[in-house]
Enzyme design. Structure first.
Site, PDB file in Angstrom:
ATOM      1  N   PRO A  19       0.887  -1.169  -0.116  1.00 23.22           N
ATOM      2  CA  PRO A  19       0.021  -0.173  -0.139  1.00 23.22           C
ATOM      3  C   PRO A  19       0.953   1.399  -0.050  1.00 23.22           C
ATOM      4  O   PRO A  19       0.673   2.266  -0.716  1.00 23.22           O
ATOM      5  CB  PRO A  19      -0.935  -0.092   1.183  1.00 23.22           C
ATOM      6  CG  PRO A  19      -1.071  -1.571   1.451  1.00 23.22           C
ATOM      7  CD  PRO A  19       0.325  -2.251   1.213  1.00 23.22           C
ATOM      8  N   GLU A  21       4.026   1.689  -1.042  1.00 27.15           N
ATOM      9  CA  GLU A  21       4.507   1.731  -2.455  1.00 27.15           C
ATOM     10  C   GLU A  21       3.716   2.206  -3.545  1.00 27.15           C
ATOM     11  O   GLU A  21       3.795   3.071  -4.200  1.00 27.15           O
ATOM     12  CB  GLU A  21       5.244   0.290  -2.906  1.00 27.15           C
ATOM     13  CG  GLU A  21       5.902   0.378  -4.426  1.00 27.15           C
ATOM     14  CD  GLU A  21       6.172  -1.093  -4.900  1.00 27.15           C
ATOM     15  OE1 GLU A  21       6.922  -0.967  -5.875  1.00 27.15           O
ATOM     16  OE2 GLU A  21       5.562  -2.013  -4.235  1.00 27.15           O
ATOM     17  N   HIS A 117       1.974  20.894 -27.161  1.00 22.28           N
ATOM     18  CA  HIS A 117       3.433  21.181 -27.842  1.00 22.28           C
ATOM     19  C   HIS A 117       3.546  21.121 -29.572  1.00 22.28           C
ATOM     20  O   HIS A 117       4.556  21.347 -29.750  1.00 22.28           O
ATOM     21  CB  HIS A 117       4.711  20.314 -27.007  1.00 22.28           C
ATOM     22  CG  HIS A 117       4.879  20.995 -25.999  1.00 22.28           C
ATOM     23  ND1 HIS A 117       4.197  20.766 -24.815  1.00 22.28           N
ATOM     24  CD2 HIS A 117       6.075  21.554 -25.486  1.00 22.28           C
ATOM     25  CE1 HIS A 117       4.759  21.492 -23.783  1.00 22.28           C
ATOM     26  NE2 HIS A 117       5.945  21.933 -24.083  1.00 22.28           N
ATOM     27  N   GLY A 118       2.639  20.226 -29.892  1.00 21.72           N
ATOM     28  CA  GLY A 118       2.774  19.970 -31.468  1.00 21.72           C
ATOM     29  C   GLY A 118       3.796  19.227 -31.702  1.00 21.72           C
ATOM     30  O   GLY A 118       4.487  18.435 -30.848  1.00 21.72           O
ATOM     31  N   GLU A 146      -4.143  -3.039 -14.543  1.00 23.79           N
ATOM     32  CA  GLU A 146      -5.259  -3.933 -14.644  1.00 23.79           C
ATOM     33  C   GLU A 146      -5.322  -4.796 -13.308  1.00 23.79           C
ATOM     34  O   GLU A 146      -6.091  -4.975 -13.018  1.00 23.79           O
ATOM     35  CB  GLU A 146      -4.807  -5.190 -16.036  1.00 23.79           C
ATOM     36  CG  GLU A 146      -5.012  -4.442 -17.444  1.00 23.79           C
ATOM     37  CD  GLU A 146      -4.037  -3.600 -17.596  1.00 23.79           C
ATOM     38  OE1 GLU A 146      -4.182  -2.692 -18.569  1.00 23.79           O
ATOM     39  OE2 GLU A 146      -2.919  -3.391 -16.950  1.00 23.79           O
TER      40      GLU A 146
END
Length: 159
Positions: A19, A21, A117-118, A146
């Site tokens: 938890p 971490e 930023h393109g 997941e």
């Protein structure tokens, strides 16, 4: 003679700290998101298109407003999770939510910042390009997104 803890308990020790971490990963994701968002705000104020800064365009302002709002909301949750950790009450499900939220949000924010930023967003000279590459791993380590969804989902249907 150099054994730390009890023999055969290494995995249990690891699981006890998951938890913390996962919360750490979520918090790091928030910090990275805030940094790249601020860099992008600075960039759009300077970058010009059609003779004016792209920060003056409605779409740019809308995107920045959405990102900042999401980031602020997520930060409130991270702060609450940190309080729970300090109080010894952060559980696996809540930490998994923090990790999932933080890492997924980081990827969305960085992706939008690259867009703002393109073409420069893909040039290594711009920090946003490196942030884009770095953000992807956040959804993997500490447990994939997941896996976080599985932990959260199982808690919702548990009897």
């Amino acid at each position: 003679e150099n054994l730390l803890g009890e023999e055969g308990k290494g995995f249990a020790y690891l699981m006890q700290e998951l938890p913390q971490e996962r919360l750490s990963i979520g918090i790091m994701a928030m910090a990275a998101s805030q940094t790249v968002l601020q860099q992008t705000i600075d960039y759009v104020k300077e970058r010009k298109a059609f003779g004016k800064p792209i920060a003056t365009f409605q779409n740019t302002q809308f995107k920045l407003a959405e990102l900042d709002t999401e980031l602020t909301s997520a930060q409130v949750f991270m702060d609450r999770c940190l309080e729970l950790l300090v109080d010894g009450e952060l559980d696996t499900v809540t930490a998994s939510k923090a990790k999932l939220l933080g890492s997924e949000l980081q990827c969305r924010i960085v992706d939008e910042c690259v867009q703002l930023h393109g073409g420069y967003g893909f040039m290594w000279e711009y920090p946003v390009a490196r942030a884009f590459a770095d953000s992807r791993v956040q959804r993997i380590y500490g447990g994939t997104s997941e896996v976080m969804k599985l932990i959260i989902g199982r808690s919702l249907i548990a009897d």
